[in-house]
Design a protein around this motif. Sequence first.
Motif, PDB file in Angstrom:
ATOM      1  N   SER A 129       0.825  -1.211   0.000  1.00 45.72           N
ATOM      2  CA  SER A 129       0.000   0.000   0.000  1.00 45.72           C
ATOM      3  C   SER A 129       0.856   1.256   0.000  1.00 45.72           C
ATOM      4  N   ALA A 130       1.985   1.199   0.703  1.00 43.95           N
ATOM      5  CA  ALA A 130       2.871   2.362   0.726  1.00 43.95           C
ATOM      6  C   ALA A 130       3.547   2.579  -0.625  1.00 43.95           C
ATOM      7  N   ILE A 131       3.823   1.485  -1.347  1.00 46.76           N
ATOM      8  CA  ILE A 131       4.477   1.604  -2.658  1.00 46.76           C
ATOM      9  C   ILE A 131       3.474   2.001  -3.734  1.00 46.76           C
ATOM     10  N   TRP A 132       2.353   1.280  -3.797  1.00 43.06           N
ATOM     11  CA  TRP A 132       1.443   1.437  -4.937  1.00 43.06           C
ATOM     12  C   TRP A 132       0.117   2.116  -4.613  1.00 43.06           C
ATOM     13  N   GLY A 133      -0.233   2.236  -3.343  1.00 48.86           N
ATOM     14  CA  GLY A 133      -1.539   2.796  -2.976  1.00 48.86           C
ATOM     15  C   GLY A 133      -2.390   1.766  -2.291  1.00 48.86           C
ATOM     16  N   PRO A 134      -2.838   0.722  -3.004  1.00 53.73           N
ATOM     17  CA  PRO A 134      -3.571  -0.360  -2.339  1.00 53.73           C
ATOM     18  C   PRO A 134      -2.672  -1.546  -2.001  1.00 53.73           C
ATOM     19  N   GLY A 135      -2.897  -2.126  -0.827  1.00 56.85           N
ATOM     20  CA  GLY A 135      -2.327  -3.418  -0.479  1.00 56.85           C
ATOM     21  C   GLY A 135      -3.464  -4.418  -0.463  1.00 56.85           C
ATOM     22  N   ILE A 136      -3.281  -5.561  -1.104  1.00 59.89           N
ATOM     23  CA  ILE A 136      -4.421  -6.444  -1.376  1.00 59.89           C
ATOM     24  C   ILE A 136      -4.117  -7.880  -0.966  1.00 59.89           C
ATOM     25  N   ILE A 137      -5.093  -8.509  -0.310  1.00 64.75           N
ATOM     26  CA  ILE A 137      -5.058  -9.936   0.006  1.00 64.75           C
ATOM     27  C   ILE A 137      -6.380 -10.544  -0.444  1.00 64.75           C
ATOM     28  N   GLN A 138      -6.307 -11.680  -1.121  1.00 66.35           N
ATOM     29  CA  GLN A 138      -7.523 -12.381  -1.540  1.00 66.35           C
ATOM     30  C   GLN A 138      -7.785 -13.549  -0.606  1.00 66.35           C
ATOM     31  N   VAL A 139      -9.036 -13.708  -0.196  1.00 67.34           N
ATOM     32  CA  VAL A 139      -9.477 -14.827   0.628  1.00 67.34           C
ATOM     33  C   VAL A 139     -10.375 -15.706  -0.239  1.00 67.34           C
ATOM     34  N   TYR A 140     -10.066 -17.009  -0.326  1.00 64.23           N
ATOM     35  CA  TYR A 140     -10.799 -17.886  -1.226  1.00 64.23           C
ATOM     36  C   TYR A 140     -10.930 -19.285  -0.640  1.00 64.23           C
ATOM     37  N   ASP A 141     -11.752 -20.083  -1.282  1.00 64.78           N
ATOM     38  CA  ASP A 141     -11.988 -21.463  -0.859  1.00 64.78           C
ATOM     39  C   ASP A 141     -10.917 -22.349  -1.490  1.00 64.78           C
ATOM     40  N   ASP A 142     -10.065 -22.937  -0.661  1.00 69.13           N
ATOM     41  CA  ASP A 142      -8.971 -23.782  -1.123  1.00 69.13           C
ATOM     42  C   ASP A 142      -9.250 -25.225  -0.720  1.00 69.13           C
ATOM     43  N   GLU A 143     -10.098 -25.906  -1.526  1.00 70.10           N
ATOM     44  CA  GLU A 143     -10.463 -27.297  -1.268  1.00 70.10           C
ATOM     45  C   GLU A 143     -10.974 -27.469   0.156  1.00 70.10           C
ATOM     46  N   SER A 144     -12.051 -26.757   0.482  1.00 75.29           N
ATOM     47  CA  SER A 144     -12.717 -26.822   1.785  1.00 75.29           C
ATOM     48  C   SER A 144     -11.873 -26.219   2.908  1.00 75.29           C
ATOM     49  N   LYS A 145     -10.779 -25.522   2.577  1.00 72.62           N
ATOM     50  CA  LYS A 145      -9.987 -24.812   3.563  1.00 72.62           C
ATOM     51  C   LYS A 145      -9.928 -23.338   3.159  1.00 72.62           C
ATOM     52  N   VAL A 146      -9.490 -22.523   4.079  1.00 74.72           N
ATOM     53  CA  VAL A 146      -9.353 -21.100   3.789  1.00 74.72           C
ATOM     54  C   VAL A 146      -8.036 -20.867   3.063  1.00 74.72           C
ATOM     55  N   GLY A 147      -8.097 -20.206   1.921  1.00 70.86           N
ATOM     56  CA  GLY A 147      -6.906 -19.834   1.176  1.00 70.86           C
ATOM     57  C   GLY A 147      -6.699 -18.332   1.250  1.00 70.86           C
ATOM     58  N   ILE A 148      -5.467 -17.906   1.480  1.00 71.42           N
ATOM     59  CA  ILE A 148      -5.151 -16.481   1.589  1.00 71.42           C
ATOM     60  C   ILE A 148      -3.917 -16.192   0.735  1.00 71.42           C
ATOM     61  N   GLU A 149      -4.035 -15.222  -0.154  1.00 69.20           N
ATOM     62  CA  GLU A 149      -2.970 -14.964  -1.123  1.00 69.20           C
ATOM     63  C   GLU A 149      -2.760 -13.468  -1.310  1.00 69.20           C
ATOM     64  N   ARG A 150      -1.499 -13.072  -1.380  1.00 67.74           N
ATOM     65  CA  ARG A 150      -1.168 -11.691  -1.707  1.00 67.74           C
ATOM     66  C   ARG A 150      -1.475 -11.425  -3.173  1.00 67.74           C
ATOM     67  N   VAL A 151      -2.035 -10.260  -3.450  1.00 66.44           N
ATOM     68  CA  VAL A 151      -2.402  -9.872  -4.809  1.00 66.44           C
ATOM     69  C   VAL A 151      -1.740  -8.539  -5.138  1.00 66.44           C
ATOM     70  N   LEU A 152      -1.097  -8.466  -6.286  1.00 62.78           N
ATOM     71  CA  LEU A 152      -0.518  -7.197  -6.727  1.00 62.78           C
ATOM     72  C   LEU A 152      -1.615  -6.321  -7.330  1.00 62.78           C
ATOM     73  N   PRO A 153      -1.560  -5.009  -7.098  1.00 63.10           N
ATOM     74  CA  PRO A 153      -2.589  -4.137  -7.678  1.00 63.10           C
ATOM     75  C   PRO A 153      -2.569  -4.139  -9.200  1.00 63.10           C
ATOM     76  N   HIS A 154      -1.446  -4.546  -9.795  1.00 63.59           N
ATOM     77  CA  HIS A 154      -1.356  -4.639 -11.250  1.00 63.59           C
ATOM     78  C   HIS A 154      -2.325  -5.691 -11.800  1.00 63.59           C
ATOM     79  N   GLU A 155      -2.720  -6.654 -10.966  1.00 65.39           N
ATOM     80  CA  GLU A 155      -3.541  -7.773 -11.425  1.00 65.39           C
ATOM     81  C   GLU A 155      -5.033  -7.471 -11.424  1.00 65.39           C
ATOM     82  N   LEU A 156      -5.463  -6.396 -10.752  1.00 65.17           N
ATOM     83  CA  LEU A 156      -6.883  -6.100 -10.616  1.00 65.17           C
ATOM     84  C   LEU A 156      -7.293  -4.960 -11.536  1.00 65.17           C
ATOM     85  N   LEU A 157      -8.472  -5.093 -12.106  1.00 62.28           N
ATOM     86  CA  LEU A 157      -9.023  -4.062 -12.979  1.00 62.28           C
ATOM     87  C   LEU A 157     -10.451  -3.729 -12.553  1.00 62.28           C
TER      88      LEU A 157
END
Length: 289
Positions: free
Chosen positions: A136-164
């Motif tokens: 967030s300090a470098i690009w503005g937004p700092g992003i983490i995605q929370v998703y379903d990882d085969e019936s478990k919680v998945g958490i992944e860092r996301v670069l702002p370049h990847e979102l539109l």
Amino acid sequence: TQFKWWKSESDEDLASNIQGTIKFLETHQGSRSEQLNINTRLYGNVSIAYMSGAAFARANSATPNPLTQRISFNLVSSVIDTLVAKIAKNKVIPTFVTNGGDWSMQRKAEKLSKFLDGQFYEHNIHKKVVMMFRDSAIWGPGIIQVYDDESKVGIERVLPHELLVDLVETKVTKPTTMHRIKMLDRGTVKELFPDYAEELDAMSPPNYQDVGGQGTVSDLLTVTESWKLPSGRNSNDGLHVICAGSCVLFKEEWDKDYFPFVIFNYNERPIGWWGQGAAERLQNLQGEI
């Protein structure tokens, strides 16, 4: 109608309309991409003479001596690293507490706190949150995605370049649609979606420009994930789609009124949904130095 991809009648039209929408957004958001590149180079202690495309990726090799492109005094990285060390060093773990609950309820709250503590430890949340704050300090937004990882919680860092998102729609309101573009190993995608193995094998890898003008020995595919929030409480037009090329790999109704991302903006802009990072705020001062 092309950009209303969630109203597509067939999967073929759905994939085509999503790709067309993403291409349109990328074409009309050059200034955002350029600013992200500038911020990357400011923090990375490299001259910002080359800012986009293949030239951005190959800038370090443009001269025989890469030290000639270094910033003499990097105020941006110094400030950001200090912010991270001072602000993001403390671990934050939510705790469940009761208000006048009996022993049974207090016991449940205690067990929930232990469970959450275990989830934070398993996913190394503290490290990811520190990276999120730095992003967030470098690009503005700092992003983490929370998703379903085969019936478990998945958490992944996301670069702002990847979102539109649509920058016009989000001048004063939150987005109603969002796309994530990510490159994945072909074998990984086939493992996740085995029913489409033949179609995935037939797909071409990303082109030279898509991979930043760098050579790669990996067998990659570009995968897009798109969300459309429901238009209202009683509407059923929300949609979540994963595509690779012209192939729809996954599709489901999306009934939530939010996207599966935790987004922290370093500084809110007066206009626009994306935040402003410390690197951009210090850009002019760094230039003076």
